[in-house]
Design an enzyme around this catalytic site. Sequence first.
Site, short mmCIF file in Angstrom:
data_model
loop_
_atom_site.label_atom_id
_atom_site.label_comp_id
_atom_site.label_asym_id
_atom_site.label_seq_id
_atom_site.Cartn_x
_atom_site.Cartn_y
_atom_site.Cartn_z
CG ASP A 329 11.71 49.43 67.82
OD1 ASP A 329 12.84 49.39 67.37
OD2 ASP A 329 10.69 49.58 67.14
CG ASP A 633 7.91 51.82 65.07
OD1 ASP A 633 8.87 52.28 64.42
OD2 ASP A 633 7.73 52.07 66.27
CG ASP A 637 12.19 50.88 61.71
OD1 ASP A 637 13.31 51.42 61.76
OD2 ASP A 637 11.31 51.04 62.57
P1 ATP Z 1 12.38 53.23 69.97
O1 ATP Z 1 13.20 53.15 68.72
O2 ATP Z 1 12.81 52.40 71.07
O3 ATP Z 1 10.92 53.17 69.71
P2 ATP Z 1 12.08 55.90 70.70
O4 ATP Z 1 10.66 55.81 70.38
O5 ATP Z 1 12.42 56.36 72.06
O6 ATP Z 1 12.83 54.61 70.51
P3 ATP Z 1 12.27 57.86 68.67
O7 ATP Z 1 10.82 57.77 68.53
O8 ATP Z 1 13.14 57.84 67.48
O9 ATP Z 1 12.84 56.76 69.61
O10 ATP Z 1 12.56 59.16 69.52
C1 ATP Z 1 13.87 59.66 69.70
C2 ATP Z 1 13.83 60.96 70.47
O11 ATP Z 1 13.05 61.92 69.76
C3 ATP Z 1 13.16 60.84 71.83
O12 ATP Z 1 14.12 60.56 72.81
C4 ATP Z 1 12.58 62.23 72.04
O13 ATP Z 1 13.52 63.08 72.62
C5 ATP Z 1 12.29 62.70 70.65
N1 ATP Z 1 10.88 62.53 70.33
C6 ATP Z 1 10.15 61.43 70.38
N2 ATP Z 1 8.89 61.63 70.00
C7 ATP Z 1 8.80 62.96 69.68
C8 ATP Z 1 7.75 63.80 69.19
N3 ATP Z 1 6.54 63.34 68.96
N4 ATP Z 1 8.04 65.10 68.99
C9 ATP Z 1 9.26 65.56 69.22
N5 ATP Z 1 10.28 64.83 69.66
C10 ATP Z 1 10.08 63.55 69.90
#
Ligand code: ATP
Length: 898
Positions: A329, A633, A637
């Site tokens: 990730d 996480d 997954d």
């Molecule tokens: P990874 O898989 O590397 O952990 P990530 O954490 O960036 O990736 P996600 O958590 O799936 O991926 O987030 C994807 C998208 O969702 C982010 O780019 C953001 O735009 C949006 N996002 C993330 N967290 C939130 C939240 N708490 N509330 C609303 N939108 C969110």
Amino acid sequence: MSPRQNWWNCSVADVISHLGSNEEGLSQQEAQQRLHNYGFNRLPEAKQRSWLNRLLAQFNNALIYVLIVSASITALLQHWLDTTVILGVVIINAVIGLIQEGKAEKALNAIRALLSPQALVRRNSETHIIEAAELVPGDIVQLQPGDKIPADLRLLKVRELHIDEAILTGESQAVVKSDQPDTVAAPLAERFSMAYSGTLVTSGTGVGIVTSTGANTEIGRISGLIGEVKSISTPLLRQVARFAGWLSAITILLAAATFCFGWLGRNYSATDMFIAAVGLAVAAIPEGLPAILTITLAIGVQRMANRHAIIRQLPAVETLGSVTVICSDKTGTLTRNEMTVTDVVLREEAYPVSGVGYEPKGNIGQSGVQVNGGAYPDLDLMMSACLLCNDATLQQNNQHWQISGDPTEAALITLAYKYGLISDTEKAEKPRLDEIPFASEYRFMATLHHDHHGHYFAIVKGAPEQIIEMCNQQRLNGEDQPFEPDWWLNQANELASNGKRVLAIAYLNFTTKPSALALDDISQGLTMVGLVGMVDPPRPEAIRAVAMAQSAGIQVKMITGDHTATAAAIGRQMQIGLDTDPVTGSDLEQLSDQALQQLAHERDVFARTSPEHKLKLVQALQAQGHVVAMTGDGVNDAPALKRAEVGIAMGCKGTEAAKQASRVVLADDNFASIVDAVEEGRVVYDNLKKAIMFILPTSGGEALSILAAIALGVVLPITPVQILWINMVTAVTLAMTLGFEPAESDVMKRPPRKPDAPLLSKLLIWRTCFVSILMVVTSFGMYLWYNQTGHGLNESRTIAVNVLVFCEIFYLLNTRVMQRHALSWSSLTSNIYLWYAIGILFLLQMAFTYSSYFQYLFQTSGLTLISWLHIISSTLLFFIIIEIEKYLLRRFTLTIVP
Ligand code: ATP
């Protein structure tokens, strides 16, 4: 309060009052009192095997049976010394096995304790994360996707709550839960208003009140499930055990053949030949091997825990060493997950934001914009939305700003504080009525509010592409205007191409009071307010770890839910996927299996992916012959984590479901710890190999001495009982030290080990033959030389025994450093146990040679200083020859440890 009730049949109000609680939770005092009354919320410990049972188990081994039979027969023949020494070997091995296994189990239990589950509980009107063991009846527990239910709960509130109860009911389909009472006769599988300890939330959220804890829970009453004792085993250990079985069988045949040959063909007496055959069997059997391998493995597990990788399943220790690709990730693993908003983009203006970290110190806009009576209506709206559509908290503790919850959301609180808003005031003015929590499948979160004046509205924040799809208007100068999706997309791309994480914020007014917030309510007609861009710097140690993994022949792939441009920019900073463009989740969906496999192998950055894509990628990589380590996480997954050879869950931000599906849990969520674990995995495997590589040739050498003497028909140069002595003293000292060997300098410079490499590699077979013969030649040669130059039989034999022991000491030095020469200062000083072992062995040999008691028992005789010089110089020559062999192998095959 009665301990057991038909809670599922009671109304929510009844349950709460019966349990003496309320929706805001127990007071801390009351919780303490109840903890005192009910005890910790733990299941009774599995019953440990008794000390005697464990000792007896040490004898339950094919190798040991042969030894015990040998001891019995020598006793029948009244060769008491042989009997004693063989029994000595058996007992010493059993005791060492017992101690080492005890230590290994202790270490593993300590590591399991690191994985103790936690619970989100409401006490004193505040939400706390506490150890699940501290839960008491009456506690109010909040449930989220991926949580393991920490105690038996009566559900008070549910939102699409699905729970996997397979562990209790065997039903693999998740059950939809409800807060309505069930019939009193409902069987366990149909008590929809209950959530039982140990089951898993697969989706949705809920709130429940604890009805029973510890042994009183449903799972606590099924004692069979808990009494499981895990054995310490891995594929390699099982392979070794099978191999050892074969070796024993062959040895017995060989010993029988030797007996017949010596008795009938060489005219030795039957008793002498029998004792010689027993000596041969005892010498050839590597009885110390199982204990050494177990302790090597346990040391590896402990070393990994010290480096933040907690092993949940032992075979992972070995598999880690052969990983060829790590799929990681991005957020929090490769980056720090410490978000700071740097940009706010509204349609009328873009505002840079200053300040670092979570401390609300800094300006919005070049000259600093503050909340001021309607001068910036869109900014007011944006900042208020940042606080309202938010589940994180930010608190100042001793000058330190601490967050709890999602860092992305905490960064939004810091931003709103910089603007001058106060979270409590905003939340009081616009209370929340309902919410749709964030999920990586749809990448947004939404909340429903009212303003005390009859206005109802939803705030939605999430990935810009997602939110733009849902909007048909935008805010400009305090008014709703026609929507310009392309403009917003361009702005989002620009922020993302600088490596920033981008969130869009929008709202929707309702004309009537909605009863709850549903996905369909907000799927269209939203009004876009603006974008925020935030930085999340890469972890410097992760950048180094990526380089190290790459130099170890391991591909590193980033699989993220984030924006393609953000992923590409972070990839550049981390040196991942430099020459290729990121692949998106939707690209993956369009591909044929074959194209997917190709792409999975060739590309390194995957953006806007959802958890199902991870599973597809693991399968595609495995089809290409890769051994995959995959991080994760969330609850979704779990399939990918299970499928990967090494599933790695995040210890801090990971859900319980992800941890349960994984073989390894990272205590610090850090990519660098994965690479450390791979390094330790390689070291463990090296050490296991070294132990085998040490033991087989030394056993072979000892056995061959007897075989050679019988074959040549000379007086035995070493008596069987002397061989037994050598076996006993070297097994407990020398080989044990190999488990403690540190990493060799090139451990992360060579390519990954082939997972299907056979245990009996060509090198191992060659080495066993070569060293066995060299040992026999050296000790035989010395024996013959002494015997033929007028020295007595006892003295010549004492020389031969000491030569064999010193050969083993030197061979240990040869084996422990496989890739370089054995005599560098750093390697000679890297394992203190080596010198303890050699010291003890030296003292034992002194006793063997000079103590009159031993001289009587083993028919040895004292040696002169000159004889010692002969012993040392001949065995030094043996050492040098093996170093030359190592050098030649290095030159021609590059790597010795396959
Ligand atoms: P990874 O898989 O590397 O952990 P990530 O954490 O960036 O990736 P996600 O958590 O799936 O991926 O987030 C994807 C998208 O969702 C982010 O780019 C953001 O735009 C949006 N996002 C993330 N967290 C939130 C939240 N708490 N509330 C609303 N939108 C969110």
